[in-house]
Design an enzyme around this catalytic site. Structure first.
Site, mmCIF file in Angstrom:
data_model
loop_
_atom_site.group_PDB
_atom_site.id
_atom_site.type_symbol
_atom_site.label_atom_id
_atom_site.label_comp_id
_atom_site.label_asym_id
_atom_site.label_seq_id
_atom_site.Cartn_x
_atom_site.Cartn_y
_atom_site.Cartn_z
ATOM 1 N N SER A 75 5.652 -20.822 1.464
ATOM 2 C CA SER A 75 5.235 -20.036 2.633
ATOM 3 C C SER A 75 6.451 -19.457 3.337
ATOM 4 C CB SER A 75 4.386 -20.845 3.620
ATOM 5 O OG SER A 75 3.170 -21.257 2.997
ATOM 6 N N GLY A 76 6.819 -18.278 2.910
ATOM 7 C CA GLY A 76 7.912 -17.555 3.556
ATOM 8 C C GLY A 76 9.213 -17.554 2.776
ATOM 9 N N PRO A 128 0.545 -20.975 -6.961
ATOM 10 C CA PRO A 128 -0.669 -20.373 -7.512
ATOM 11 C C PRO A 128 -1.076 -19.143 -6.706
ATOM 12 C CG PRO A 128 -1.207 -22.339 -6.233
ATOM 13 C CD PRO A 128 0.282 -22.279 -6.317
ATOM 14 N N ARG A 171 4.235 -14.568 -2.819
ATOM 15 C CA ARG A 171 4.028 -13.112 -2.872
ATOM 16 C C ARG A 171 5.089 -12.335 -3.650
ATOM 17 N NH1 ARG A 171 2.205 -14.303 2.464
ATOM 18 N NH2 ARG A 171 0.089 -13.610 2.913
ATOM 19 N N HIS A 193 -0.369 -21.628 3.165
ATOM 20 C CA HIS A 193 -1.017 -20.612 2.320
ATOM 21 C C HIS A 193 -0.452 -19.220 2.632
ATOM 22 C CE1 HIS A 193 -4.671 -20.771 -0.376
ATOM 23 N NE2 HIS A 193 -4.494 -19.473 -0.337
HETATM 24 C C1 FNR Z 1 -2.320 -17.180 -2.528
HETATM 25 N N1 FNR Z 1 -2.194 -18.560 -2.447
HETATM 26 C C2 FNR Z 1 -3.033 -19.369 -3.193
HETATM 27 N N2 FNR Z 1 -2.916 -20.715 -3.143
HETATM 28 C C3 FNR Z 1 -3.705 -21.510 -3.891
HETATM 29 O O1 FNR Z 1 -3.571 -22.723 -3.830
HETATM 30 N N3 FNR Z 1 -4.622 -20.941 -4.734
HETATM 31 C C4 FNR Z 1 -4.807 -19.613 -4.841
HETATM 32 O O2 FNR Z 1 -5.633 -19.136 -5.607
HETATM 33 C C5 FNR Z 1 -4.010 -18.774 -4.023
HETATM 34 N N4 FNR Z 1 -4.175 -17.426 -4.056
HETATM 35 C C6 FNR Z 1 -3.323 -16.616 -3.338
HETATM 36 C C7 FNR Z 1 -3.468 -15.237 -3.429
HETATM 37 C C8 FNR Z 1 -2.563 -14.412 -2.753
HETATM 38 C C9 FNR Z 1 -2.716 -12.939 -2.888
HETATM 39 C C10 FNR Z 1 -1.513 -14.979 -1.983
HETATM 40 C C11 FNR Z 1 -0.509 -14.118 -1.304
HETATM 41 C C12 FNR Z 1 -1.418 -16.336 -1.880
HETATM 42 C C13 FNR Z 1 -1.154 -19.189 -1.635
HETATM 43 C C14 FNR Z 1 0.135 -19.373 -2.442
HETATM 44 O O3 FNR Z 1 0.012 -20.396 -3.366
HETATM 45 C C15 FNR Z 1 1.325 -19.717 -1.522
HETATM 46 O O4 FNR Z 1 0.997 -20.857 -0.767
HETATM 47 C C16 FNR Z 1 1.712 -18.576 -0.602
HETATM 48 O O5 FNR Z 1 1.737 -17.353 -1.315
HETATM 49 C C17 FNR Z 1 3.058 -18.819 0.039
HETATM 50 O O6 FNR Z 1 3.364 -17.842 0.995
HETATM 51 P P1 FNR Z 1 4.339 -16.608 0.690
HETATM 52 O O7 FNR Z 1 5.690 -17.174 0.381
HETATM 53 O O8 FNR Z 1 3.750 -15.862 -0.431
HETATM 54 O O9 FNR Z 1 4.329 -15.807 1.960
#
Ligand code: FNR
Length: 433
Positions: free
Chosen positions: A362-363, A103, A385, A330
């Protein structure tokens, strides 16, 4: 995507190389760092900071990548990998691959089609999409765009249980297969880049479409206005206010708050009051384990806890009967200098011992990372991301390419490492240290 396949990766490669012969290049860079740089170029400073940034000195973000870098896939040869099966069993269904889309809130920062574009791409590729509580489009709109595509809903447990129950009810009615409760964001992390820019999208009415489209939330806003706690004195019309009114009005097709479009949204105290109400209601740092029982009263859908990093918490979660665990920090956006999600995985997988599925994000930046996570005990892997960057660089087509590239690299890594099935990937597939 074909389930058992002779060469998903090969067909992607040959499509790309063939197009290259006529001078065409992929719409988004395949290299993850180049993809991030392209997104930086495509976006405003504020939008990129919000998508790319993490908490504090961003040591957790670095740790996430370092954790993957410290593991090595150990390839095996001569194992007949002509046909691979990338499918997995997850929440009672066969899924074409072990990927899900994590998400991500406020996707309107990346592209105006936001969550709807992600939903369409996810459905086309057979990858489950976890709709964010901080979506830029109401979940009903995303569901409509996804057809039969698999979707789950991610809940931030707010201070209003009526609102929580309403979100969950709507998710169920929208065909979501599970509720993912994110527990690492009961307060917003110390986001250095956003603080330096003084930029928080929610204060501008961005990323609150699930709220502004909700009848219970509309009631909370009206009560606030009736108490005289509207938006305060009528604010000066600034570009930021215009944008927020526009954003709320856009979710307006389903919004019980504004039915008169942007003009009304600007004149009425309701949009400002909606933002204030959201800021009041969002955080619920007092939540504890027994509270989870209430979720079971609101829904019979499977419940997954997201943000689990400690094996003792995994154990508690199992004691409370959850249906899945999502190991995540996150993306390093909440606690600086925290444990890498991947480093937390082995001990949790050992404790869980296959009793519930484990999702890890995450990563993750490609297919080889997915092989590493699966080898360490994950059932499925979340892309974060990178898909938002793909959306920023080339819209829906760009994000589709990003997800397709993850699938293709995963298929290829499996084949080249000597694995025919996802189940064949295990601890012995890695050389650690
Ligand atoms: C998130 N993530 C996130 N998680 C969640 O549970 N609800 C949310 O609304 C959001 N919103 C959000 C916005 C943005 C801009 C980012 C980058 C991330 C966290 C997301 O679900 C996930 O855990 C991370 O993006 C994983 O890390 P990497 O792989 O993106 O570095």
């Amino acid at each position: 995507m074909a389930e058992a396949n002779r060469g998903f990766a090969r067909s992607v490669q040959s499509e790309v190389y063939r197009a290259g012969l006529s001078g065409e290049r992929p719409q988004v860079p395949v290299d993850p760092d180049a993809l991030e740089r392209a997104a930086a170029k495509a976006l405003s400073a504020e939008a990129f900071a919000y998508l790319a940034g993490g908490a504090g000195a961003e040591r957790t973000m670095a740790a996430n990548r370092a954790a993957f870098a410290s593991r090595a896939v150990w390839p095996r040869i001569l194992r007949d990998v002509a046909e691979r099966d990338l499918s997995i069993e997850l929440l009672g269904r066969r899924r074409p691959s072990p990927f899900v889309l994590s998400p991500i809130g406020v996707l309107e920062l990346a592209h105006r089609d936001a969550d709807v574009a992600v939903g369409r791409a996810a459905a086309a590729l057979g990858v489950p999409y976890v709709l964010s509580n901080q979506g830029s489009r109401p979940m009903e709109d995303v569901a409509a765009a996804m057809g039969e595509g698999a979707r789950w809903f991610q809940l931030y447990w707010s201070a209003s249980d009526e609102l929580n129950a309403s979100f969950v009810r709507r998710a169920e009615a929208s065909g979501c297969e599970a509720i993912v409760v994110t527990l690492d964001t009961h307060l917003l992390g110390w986001r250095t880049r956003d603080l330096d820019l003084g930029f928080l999208p929610f204060t501008r009415g961005q990323g609150i479409a699930q709220y502004t489209s909700d009848p219970v939330f509309a009631e909370l806003v009206r009560e606030r206005v009736a108490r005289g706690g509207g938006g305060g004195p009528r604010p000066k019309v600034t570009p930021a206010l215009l944008r927020s009114a526009l954003s709320i009005a856009r979710s307006g097709a389903r919004s019980p708050l504004v039915d008169g479009g942007v003009r009304d949204a600007l004149r009425s105290p309701l949009p400002r009051a909606a933002i204030e109400t959201f800021l009041d209601v969002f955080a619920q740092p007092a939540l504890t384990w027994p509270d989870l029982a209430r979720l079971r009263e609101w829904t019979s859908l499977p419940v997954i806890l997201k943000g689990v990093l400690h094996p003792d918490d995994a154990e508690h979660a199992l004691d409370h009967g959850v249906d899945g665990l999502w190991i995540s920090n996150h993306g390093g956006r909440q606690v600086d200098a925290a444990v890498a999600a991947l480093d937390a995985l082995p001990a949790i997988a050992e404790r869980v011992a296959g009793r519930v599925p484990i999702i890890l994000d995450s990563g993750v930046r490609g297919g080889a990372d997915a092989v590493i996570a699966l080898a360490l005990g994950a059932t499925a892997v979340g892309i974060g991301r990178p898909y938002a960057y793909g959306l920023a660089v080339a819209g829906e087509a760009g994000l589709r390419e990003v997800v397709r590239n993850h699938l293709a690299e995963f298929d290829l890594t499996m084949a080249l490492a000597g694995h025919r099935t996802v189940g064949g990937i295990g601890p012995e597939s890695l050389r650690q240290g």
